[in-house]
Design an enzyme around this catalytic site. Structure first.
Site, PDB file in Angstrom:
ATOM      1  N   GLU B 153       0.862  -1.281  -0.121  1.00 26.87           N
ATOM      2  CA  GLU B 153       0.058  -0.088   0.005  1.00 26.87           C
ATOM      3  C   GLU B 153       0.683   1.384  -0.025  1.00 26.87           C
ATOM      4  O   GLU B 153       0.468   2.011   0.854  1.00 26.87           O
ATOM      5  CB  GLU B 153      -0.962   0.055   1.192  1.00 26.87           C
ATOM      6  CG  GLU B 153      -1.906  -1.096   1.064  1.00 26.87           C
ATOM      7  CD  GLU B 153      -2.917  -1.099   2.018  1.00 26.87           C
ATOM      8  OE1 GLU B 153      -2.924  -0.487   3.325  1.00 26.87           O
ATOM      9  OE2 GLU B 153      -4.026  -1.753   2.031  1.00 26.87           O
ATOM     10  N   GLU B 319      -6.411  -7.955  -1.095  1.00 26.09           N
ATOM     11  CA  GLU B 319      -6.766  -8.024   0.284  1.00 26.09           C
ATOM     12  C   GLU B 319      -8.471  -7.846   0.298  1.00 26.09           C
ATOM     13  O   GLU B 319      -8.813  -7.074  -0.605  1.00 26.09           O
ATOM     14  CB  GLU B 319      -6.200  -6.865   1.052  1.00 26.09           C
ATOM     15  CG  GLU B 319      -4.881  -7.063   1.457  1.00 26.09           C
ATOM     16  CD  GLU B 319      -4.253  -5.786   2.440  1.00 26.09           C
ATOM     17  OE1 GLU B 319      -5.279  -5.079   3.209  1.00 26.09           O
ATOM     18  OE2 GLU B 319      -3.270  -5.683   2.442  1.00 26.09           O
TER      19      GLU B 319
END
Lengths: 681, 681, 681
Positions: B153, B319
């Protein structure tokens, strides 16, 4: 604790600041005369007087204080003498800048405001001990000295290098090894495990600020450091005046969001062990526009009862306002009659004092519009002054109540650790944790029925209680579980709820299902915790009626408990929402969901009945009228307080005597708006 | 990209953190057993494991990772191996504090949290390359290794001296001279023109923070620096494992204000060029209280489609949560059935995986209440676990869909530059820019009719599309204008709107009226842009019906276009609000005003009809039922998903086969609440 | 002040920035042509041109400015020449970083933005004097130069070491001794008394930030330092061009919370003494969604009148927008007709100019969407351009009004000190102080009846007024009390209210009841100030009707005044709420409570009647139509302005002549939406 108990009168008075008025000798003279009229018998001196007492380092001026104490003494009054650490002199911050706090961003603060010293600073401790010793030497034997008021409203945190060092040491003492910390705080998550003690620093928005276990320990550390500083302050005091009781004033908070709960930042359960007398500063937000006066009274009562329970002995209201405060957005004065009512409520819940911040409004500076007995008009015709004087008069007629105790059969457990950890924990509903506020909802059921309640910590003994209420006791050590088991096994009745018993002492989840001792005690296991939006509700079916759940609806698995209530809707419809189990000689209840008070009232009704907890005097109560009892050696005293703007009636079953009129009373009793009557039997 | 495609199964699994549980050997053993039950075939390892892998500088411990990979391999699973740069070890921050970020106030941050390294730091790049090389050397040839997950991320900005130097250099490369910057950023306004390169510093609230052109370039710089760091990370990986595909997980944002849109801070259009496979972390806010489930599904579909479109090839959901997240204010669990539905939606829009954050809930620390396949109860009877296992089972029956493509005839253009510049620009309605949200309103019209849409950048080719929708394309280079002209000239249909084509690549206004190429393409010129308050609306008259405008009503001058709709009120009543023009072989449309979706539906209806864009299978659709198609070599696969709590029906025109039951279906088809059926033809 | 008055025309023009367009020679050429069409006669040059004028330290380039001034001159225009201190060149901040401000957290700011220099910095003053001298030398004798525009929108504060030193010195000059400060600021409260001058530092959130007296003095200090800097700037200007008038542009504020009031940060009453002509930047929020256009017009009128009153002479509108601004949340353009109406309103209240920010929209940077005469389209067909040109045309037909005065019989007192102290003071209702906003509620009564009002400081002479309105005059020196007594004694009528006369010049409460001079003047003493929540009201009974009180209901004791109104409810029901007293030749009124305007209208009605304050021309007014008068030697000019979207009528009693049509008018007069007519008699 000879001196404080020596005076047979309720303490009536408050913060007195002649040091602000040294250039106004007429004012000081009038103070003495006006105090007599207002029946003031106690003043607190010196809270912010350090700069006057020690104008230069090592140079002391006590004349004005000598005189103030002597004047009070001559008039038959008591002096509560403060140590002045709450406000440093300018020279001290200048000579030793390290006495000022460093904030969580590492920014050093400079002199100003108050209550913002570094609790680690060795030089600050030294300087505080010097002035405290001087005060103890000079006034320790003065017959007027009845109590020490150590510092003022301790609170806050410091992040300076000294505090960082103490934090590191505190953790070493607690955990021994870094590996123990890594495990206890679960630091392998995000890979922030420590490999050297030099890496250990306090939580900061600029560095580590997401580790729950660290944040919880930090709160504990702050409490311990605050107490440690207090104990350092206390050293010369105890040495020189071992017989003078000491206190420090605790606080409540939450006004800005319509709450009124004990201060959350410091574990007063720990602090209470180190003071002789509990005292606190009580500022309920009377006449607000978001709740009834009775509701405010309930919250006020809750905090009184919590501070009573810390030592289960009479406490002091150290500060309160006879009129208004200055720090709300909207600052309402007490309407006529409210001062009498609210001050009597203090006594009703176990206070032996009504003390004001402040005797006289300051002429300028930040709190110049904070209420006081004497207003800027300096007039004894002032409404507030007259109401205070009238209260002082009534206090004298009921003086025999002073020092009496309370008999309580119901306890609510409040746990600072659980509160800190719950608020920090993320997940579920962040704004809807509201642990102390939820306890107040349980408390309200009893308060409205005039049943006294203690609010105790999870460390205090429970043996004396017939009913223990422990909802949301999120953090439970094995020891606490055992204690609760023992309590029920030996015949106690216990109520708990969703969120209880989830984590251990470092905020690590218990694994493999709800802890076995709790499963055994309640006869259930936990499955899910459904979190509800504001506008969402489930229906709880209980005794053929429906009640709304809010915020949380726990889904549970019944092992060997009895189902009392079930959910009506959603995917867990029909499953258990309320259960009970007979365990040993006692009984446990589990509330899986948060509900409104309508349900709680129905839920507690049979428990109250079967445990005979009802108020025995009041046979027909009134939710707007609070009746509270203090218990003396041979007498009982009942305070009957109408917290509404209308006349209200209650019915009492036994003959009692009005302590002021001497009138005998029984049966229907009417109370005028805001009226309070004190009866004896 | 051999390894990822090798596995014929949809990837099912997610983040696996045995390194948190090294002291709990039973847990690790159970993991393997439970993964089999849950039909997990892929795990992501090592995202935050640096501190475990390199506990001291230059000292490496790989045992636990060797074992984890080997176990997965033995069970027939794939490993996605992460580089650990998302979370530094403590020792690294300690030895080289410059690896931590400096914020826009010039404040150096210290170790803690995650995702906060300086992307310029040479030493950080060096250290990352060392560990990445170690990982590649050790595991590069392991048969379980199917993909690299570079860092985690990526996001955020740094303002340290090194980054300031890079910023200066980046501008030198781009502009050559200071005078070019002065002109491009219009720095003579307020007289802040540069006269020496040393004056060039990053935007900061403490210094320059109002220059639109600077802010736009800064955003581009941040994207480039982020990619540059990524490429540095990648170097040893590519060198040692050229055949292993790499990805990094992209994000979406906006939950806190009820949005769900791709991350705004980084131009993923640029980043996409440097990864082999797009992957992203998908956390739509199911069951919220501000919109229907279908609306949440539409937004979720939009982001899936945008990430599909970046490479127009299957992507991965890297995710997602099988239950709830922990970072909302109110964190709802997925109701029963929602996990199945929402996970199938991922595949329907082009994902070849359903991967979870996380396999097992951590025991403590900041995300301990974030959902996972395995809960703290460690139970396979847990509802979430059972739903994941059921999903794993169904995945296997539809495995042939893996790797198939999509056929799309409609594109929406989204441009990161325009979004940054629009949000920054001041004037008009600041809170009502809402560029990506407006694109979603256009998207919704098609999604509700089961017409697939790509969301492409203004750099991607448009030739394959019958309809291109480009509203609010604020920043347009000459090249973009030419491209749009070409697209229409060659037969394309183009829809644009207010706010399009106002500025050039450095956010300088085009002078002398709307750019001529746009005037020519749309047959209009722009006059004014009336900005409306929340409670203000104009009426748009279109085919004899009225529709409300909101936020913006552009006033235009018609040159040689045809007027389709007009304003009803205000000083521009009667003037054109919607126009169209035949241009070359194609057609252009201009929407001068923002409207609700009611108008957009009516507006697009004839366009959809004439371009034959309708879903050919579904003859009677249902806005609560989404039908999405994946196209294989010889087959088509349709996902039919009921995003409502009621039974819904649709009508299909051709015979298809239910892939799981084998049943033949045609005509009216009923879907139960949250039901999803996958059919093949 | 020769040059400004020399031009017989109203000044029409505004900020002109050819220095932004030096690379666009066509644009500069078109400027001259378009200005002629728009009837522009005055431009302001050089506000942010320092970096162009002095590109390196000591190197000056004046070519472009020479040319711009010459071009304007050749076209018969005036130049207002700015000193460029509002925006430093980059090299100056680089060479002398101390010229940039330090904020209250001690954080040094770097170059960027504007208006943020340190007003203490000796080097900045020196550099400003150098460039100002250059400008005065070069252009001081240019026949086009009509006025100096010193800097731009002075505002803000600095906390650097130099400013700290000045603060200390300022306090030494004012108070002489630390003991005087300790007493004046009441520093014994919380024990923060000074014992050494080195302890004296500016208020800061990191140090002292709660001392009311300090904060009040700090505000005064900021005003004085701002003026001191201005005077330093002025030195070479005055020396070289003693005959050129100087001004600096004042501001209004409050848009973000729906207010429109004069800037609160600087005491313009003080500043006004140092400028030759008042000028200000007028940006009312026309067409907002929270009030009627007439309400916006009333607030706009109020600020115009306040700036008129500062010198009681014609002022200039130095900036205004012909269309929209860019810094609101929602930025509405002026609808057709509103520019004419709002610009005429400026003249109606005493402005001799309509000047715009800006002539031409900048192509980029922070204000690129701020309105201007010339838009990015560069078109004379643009609606805004045409409306400006039409206004320019009408201006010429009414040019004789320029320079005329006003005759005003009503004054409202506004006191910057009181405003600062009231806002800071805590207690009562913090968000409900609203002192200037309350003055506007009084003002509105007169504005709606076309009765002119001055807004004066408490230092200005009152003798010329028949009615003086001084509510909430919180801070009153003895001198002010005497002045008010004198005013009434000599026949004046005075209205005051709750919150008046509570504190002295250092924000210390008057002790022993309301000051005797006020008791004597109003015939009352103050008892309490009941503070009301938003949703609370008392009822004021006045002439048999009820009116709601809001926010504040003062409880007073009547000494020898006459009761005009009483409270209806609460514990002070039946007591006086409105009183009056004949005092000397005059009359005083006291409003104990805050009310809505419905009451104020009824309250002022008999006062207006008895003092013959009514508009003598308009016999039947209309609250949507404002009639304002300017008074020449032999003529009166009336501006009749319809601030509504409907036709409105008024009735006038005397024959007047329409200045543009030459038509004679009497009796009923109808005005179209937004219409303005200027008549002469």
């Amino acid at each position: 604790m000879v001196r404080f108990d020596r005076d047979q009168r309720f303490l009536h008075g408050g913060d007195y600041n002649p040091d602000q008025w040294l250039d106004y000798p007429d004012i000081i003279k009038e103070d003495a005369e006006m105090m007599a009229v207002a029946r003031i018998n106690t003043v607190t001196l010196g809270i912010f007087s350090w700069a006057q007492l020690e104008p230069q380092e090592g140079v002391f001026h006590f004349d004005w204080l000598d005189e103030a104490i002597e004047t009070i003494y001559q008039k038959g009054g008591n002096v509560i003498l403060a140590t002045p650490s709450g406000g440093r002199p300018q020279w001290l911050s200048e000579a030793y800048p390290e006495v000022n706090r460093t904030d969580q961003f590492g920014q050093k603060h400079s002199h100003g405001f108050r209550h913002n010293h570094c609790y680690s600073s060795p030089i600050y401790r030294e300087k505080v001990q010097v002035i405290n010793r001087k005060l103890a030497e000079r006034y320790g034997n003065h017959p007027a000295l009845s109590m020490w008021h150590i510092s003022n409203e301790y609170s806050g945190e410091c992040f300076c290098d000294g505090c960082q060092m103490n934090w590191r040491q505190w953790l070493k003492n607690k955990y021994g090894t870094l590996e123990a910390i890594n495990q206890s705080w679960w630091l392998n998550f995000w890979g922030n495990r420590y490999t050297d003690w030099s890496q250990v620093v306090a939580p900061s928005p600029l560095g580590e600020h997401k580790v729950h276990g660290m944040d919880l320990d930090w709160k504990r550390f702050v409490t311990e450091m605050t107490i440690d500083f207090y104990l350092a302050e206390l050293r010369p005091i105890r040495e020189l005046t071992p017989d003078i009781p000491v206190t420090t004033n605790f606080m409540a908070e939450g006004h800005d969001n319509h709450d009124f709960i004990p201060l959350e930042g410091i574990d007063y359960g720990e602090f209470a062990k180190h003071v002789d007398v509990i005292s606190w500063d009580s500022y309920p937000d009377w006449h607000n526009n978001f709740e009834t006066v009775a509701r405010t009274a309930m919250k006020s009562a809750y905090v009184h009862d919590q501070y009573w329970s810390l030592k289960r002995q009479p406490f002091l209201v150290m500060e309160s306002t006879p009129s208004e405060v200055n720090w709300h957005q909207i600052n309402k004065s007490k309407r006529p009659g409210m001062h009498m009512l609210s001050a009597m409520q203090q006594l009703a819940h176990g206070s032996d004092s009504t003390l004001y911040f402040q005797w006289r409004k300051s002429r300028g500076n930040s709190e110049k519009f904070h209420g006081a007995v004497v207003d800027h008009d300096n007039s004894m015709e002032n409404r507030v002054f007259k109401e205070v004087a009238e209260y002082g008069r009534r206090l004298e007629t009921i003086a025999e109540i002073k020092g009496t105790s309370k008999e309580v059969k119901v306890a609510i457990i409040f746990d600072w650790d659980s509160n800190w950890a719950l608020k920090r924990g993320g997940g579920f509903g962040r704004p809807t944790r509201r642990y102390p506020q939820t306890l107040q909802e349980h408390y309200a059921i009893f308060w409205e029925q005039d049943i006294p309640v203690d609010i105790v910590t999870s460390e205090q003994s429970l043996g004396q209680y017939d009913l223990v209420i422990a909802p949301m006791l999120y953090l439970m050590t094995k020891k606490t579980m055992m204690m609760l088991q023992d309590y029920v096994r030996q015949g106690g009745t216990l109520v708990s709820s969703y969120f209880s018993g989830l984590v251990n002492e470092t905020d690590l989840l218990y694994l493999g299902g709800w802890p076995k001792p709790l499963q055994e005690l309640f006869g259930i296991d936990l499955l899910e915790l459904d979190t509800l939006y504001d506008d969402q509700h489930n229906q709880l079916l209980y005794q053929h009626k429906f009640y709304e759940t809010k915020d949380y609806s726990g889904v549970i698995k019944v092992l060997d408990s009895q189902i009392l209530g079930t959910y009506e809707t959603d995917f867990y419809a029909g499953t258990a929402a309320v259960t009970t189990k007979n365990y040993g000689q006692g009984k446990s209840y589990y509330l899986a969901a948060r509900t409104g008070e309508a349900f709680l009232a129905v839920f507690y009704e049979p428990i109250i009945r079967s445990l005979r907890l009802e108020n025995q005097l009041v046979t027909q109560g009134n939710p707007e009228v609070s009746v509270q009892r203090r218990v003396g050696k041979n007498c009982q005293y009942h305070f009957m307080m109408n917290f509404s703007e209308e006349c209200q009636t209650i019915v009492i079953s036994r003959k009692v005597t009005d302590m002021e009129s001497g009138q005998s009373l029984i049966g229907k009793l009417s109370l005028k708006p805001y009226e309070v009557r004190i009866v004896k039997e």
